[in-house]
Design an enzyme around this catalytic site. Structure first.
Site, PDB file in Angstrom:
ATOM      1  N   ASP A  32      29.981  38.702  35.202  1.00 13.09           N
ATOM      2  CA  ASP A  32      30.885  37.812  35.917  1.00 13.09           C
ATOM      3  C   ASP A  32      31.439  38.602  37.105  1.00 13.09           C
ATOM      4  O   ASP A  32      32.214  39.538  36.909  1.00 13.09           O
ATOM      5  CB  ASP A  32      32.008  37.372  34.970  1.00 13.09           C
ATOM      6  CG  ASP A  32      33.060  36.503  35.664  1.00 13.09           C
ATOM      7  OD1 ASP A  32      32.924  36.230  36.871  1.00 13.09           O
ATOM      8  OD2 ASP A  32      34.032  36.106  34.972  1.00 13.09           O
TER       9      ASP A  32
ATOM     10  N   TRP B 230      39.527  37.397  31.453  1.00 13.48           N
ATOM     11  CA  TRP B 230      38.299  36.656  31.739  1.00 13.48           C
ATOM     12  C   TRP B 230      37.208  37.005  30.747  1.00 13.48           C
ATOM     13  O   TRP B 230      36.435  36.149  30.321  1.00 13.48           O
ATOM     14  CB  TRP B 230      37.853  36.860  33.181  1.00 13.48           C
ATOM     15  CG  TRP B 230      38.835  36.263  34.138  1.00 13.48           C
ATOM     16  CD1 TRP B 230      39.620  36.929  35.035  1.00 13.48           C
ATOM     17  CD2 TRP B 230      39.203  34.880  34.257  1.00 13.48           C
ATOM     18  NE1 TRP B 230      40.433  36.043  35.714  1.00 13.48           N
ATOM     19  CE2 TRP B 230      40.194  34.790  35.253  1.00 13.48           C
ATOM     20  CE3 TRP B 230      38.787  33.704  33.614  1.00 13.48           C
ATOM     21  CZ2 TRP B 230      40.775  33.561  35.624  1.00 13.48           C
ATOM     22  CZ3 TRP B 230      39.359  32.498  33.979  1.00 13.48           C
ATOM     23  CH2 TRP B 230      40.352  32.427  34.977  1.00 13.48           C
TER      24      TRP B 230
ATOM     25  N   LYS C 259      36.961  32.913  45.221  1.00 10.19           N
ATOM     26  CA  LYS C 259      37.684  34.174  45.386  1.00 10.19           C
ATOM     27  C   LYS C 259      37.235  34.874  46.671  1.00 10.19           C
ATOM     28  O   LYS C 259      38.024  35.231  47.503  1.00 10.19           O
ATOM     29  CB  LYS C 259      37.462  35.098  44.188  1.00 10.19           C
ATOM     30  CG  LYS C 259      37.692  34.445  42.827  1.00 10.19           C
ATOM     31  CD  LYS C 259      39.170  34.347  42.474  1.00 10.19           C
ATOM     32  CE  LYS C 259      39.467  33.414  41.305  1.00 10.19           C
ATOM     33  NZ  LYS C 259      38.842  33.717  40.042  1.00 10.19           N
TER      34      LYS C 259
END
Ligand SMILES: *Cc1c(COP(=O)(O)O)cnc(C)c1O
Length: 359
Positions: free
Chosen positions: A172, A102, A196
């Site tokens: 993030d 990511w 999530k």
């Protein structure tokens, strides 16, 4: 109702059953309006209450100071990879820490808008650890420092965050937001796709400080300028009404669980159950360094890929869905987000013990 499997998917991921039951209950008649939330105007008073209470609940739960805006955006965390540098990099330089897949995606997007310094990286050991936050090579002129606080694929997380002084810290937090206490004032921008740990896909949470917001440049296309959404309270254009409504219910559920401190304790207990088994076994091998292990995404290997395939298939039969590791790294992964029940973890550990015995 037939018994539901234990859901270990990395995302979209498990939601509290109570939340889905309440949504079902209210689906045809939202707040006594006789209309479904699915068919209600985003300018209706009922929706205003959904938006405001979700935002203010999140503010209370996470302790977001008043000089921060909380935004509900679209485009996923992936759009933030580009929107952040588009707003704040603009030909300057920024520091990025590379801790996995990511981070890399965020770095790639930032490169389109300016110079990216890699302030730290754990690529040398396949992203199994987090570089020491006190030893990053930070550039004094960076417009901001970007980290991914929990790498969903590698199963690692920061236990301490970098201190960046006057330079804004951007994180993030897609796969761990609201899983543990954080000091929001140490960051200038936090973002997270909801799917999530906070709700369904379709909405992205952005928490942004006033000082960063004020530095947005003029001349950006309206939808990609953070100020548009801050000024219009995430209601500039049609927001993902239903997703935000579910996020609101999840936040109320979280409050009922005792808030972030209580859920953090439970998350620590849940993760410890699996890591203790991994550490006491020669059969399972954790892929993350013990000091940097995620409590949300637990990544591990078995002695061979054949056994891993058997484990994943056997798990599915036994009622555990989503044990397959990300396709880019293989192996196994158990994503045990806030809504994943403690008894589910106990059942999984039992299954893992049995599987080890048999093999
Ligand atoms: C899932 C995930 C993303 C991507 O989110 P999208 O909403 O699909 O864009 C980004 N960062 C992290 C850490 C993730 O876990």
């Amino acid at each position: 109702m037939a018994s539901r499997p234990y859901n270990l998917y990395a995302g979209p991921a498990i939601l509290p059953l109570e939340v889905m039951e309440q949504a079902r209950e209210e689906l045809l008649d939202f707040a006594g309006t006789g209309l479904s939330i699915l068919e209600s105007s985003h300018r209706s008073p009922g929706y205003a209450e959904v938006n405001d209470s979700a935002r203010e609940n999140l503010r209370r739960l996470l302790g977001v100071p008043e000089n921060y805006s909380i935004l509900f955006l679209q485009g996923g965390a992936s759009l933030q990879f580009g929107m952040i540098p588009m707003n704040f990099l603009r030909g300057g330089e920024a520091d990025y820490v590379n801790t996995g897949a990511w981070s890399k995606k965020a770095i790639k997007e930032a490169g389109l808008f300016g110079e990216v310094n890699i302030a730290g990286s754990s690529e040398d050991r396949n992203f199994c650890y987090v570089p020491d936050p006190d030893k990053l090579e930070l550039s004094p002129d960076a417009k901001y420092v970007h980290i991914c606080s929990n790498e969903t694929i590698g199963g690692i997380r920061y236990n301490r965050f970098p201190r960046t002084g006057e330079v804004p810290l951007v994180a993030d937090m897609s796969s761990e937001i609201c899983s543990r206490k954080i000091d929001v004032s140490g960051f200038d921008l936090i973002y997270a796709g909801a799917q999530k740990n906070l709700g369904p896909a379709g909405v992205t949470i952005v928490i942004i400080s006033d000082r960063l917001l004020e530095s947005c440049p003029d001349g950006l296309t309206t939808m990609l300028d953070y100020r548009t959404h801050a000024e219009k309270d995430s209601n500039y254009n049609t927001p993902p009404v239903f997703s935000i409504y579910i996020v609101g219910l999840v936040l109320k559920w979280l409050e009922k669980q005792g808030g972030i401190a209580a859920i953090e304790e439970r998350n620590n207990r849940k993760a410890a159950l699996i890591y203790d088994l991994i550490d006491s076994s020669d059969f399972y091998r954790g892929t993350a360094d013990p000091g940097d292990r995620s409590t949300m995404n637990i990544t591990f290997r078995l002695p061979s890929e054949e056994l891993e395939a058997e484990f994943i298939a056997g798990g599915k039969k036994a009622g555990f869905i989503g044990l397959k590791g990300h396709r880019s790294v293989g192996g196994c992964r158990a994503s045990i987000y806030n809504a994943f029940p403690e008894e589910g973890v106990q059942a999984l550990v039992e299954f893992m013990r049995e599987f080890e015995k048999k093999n």
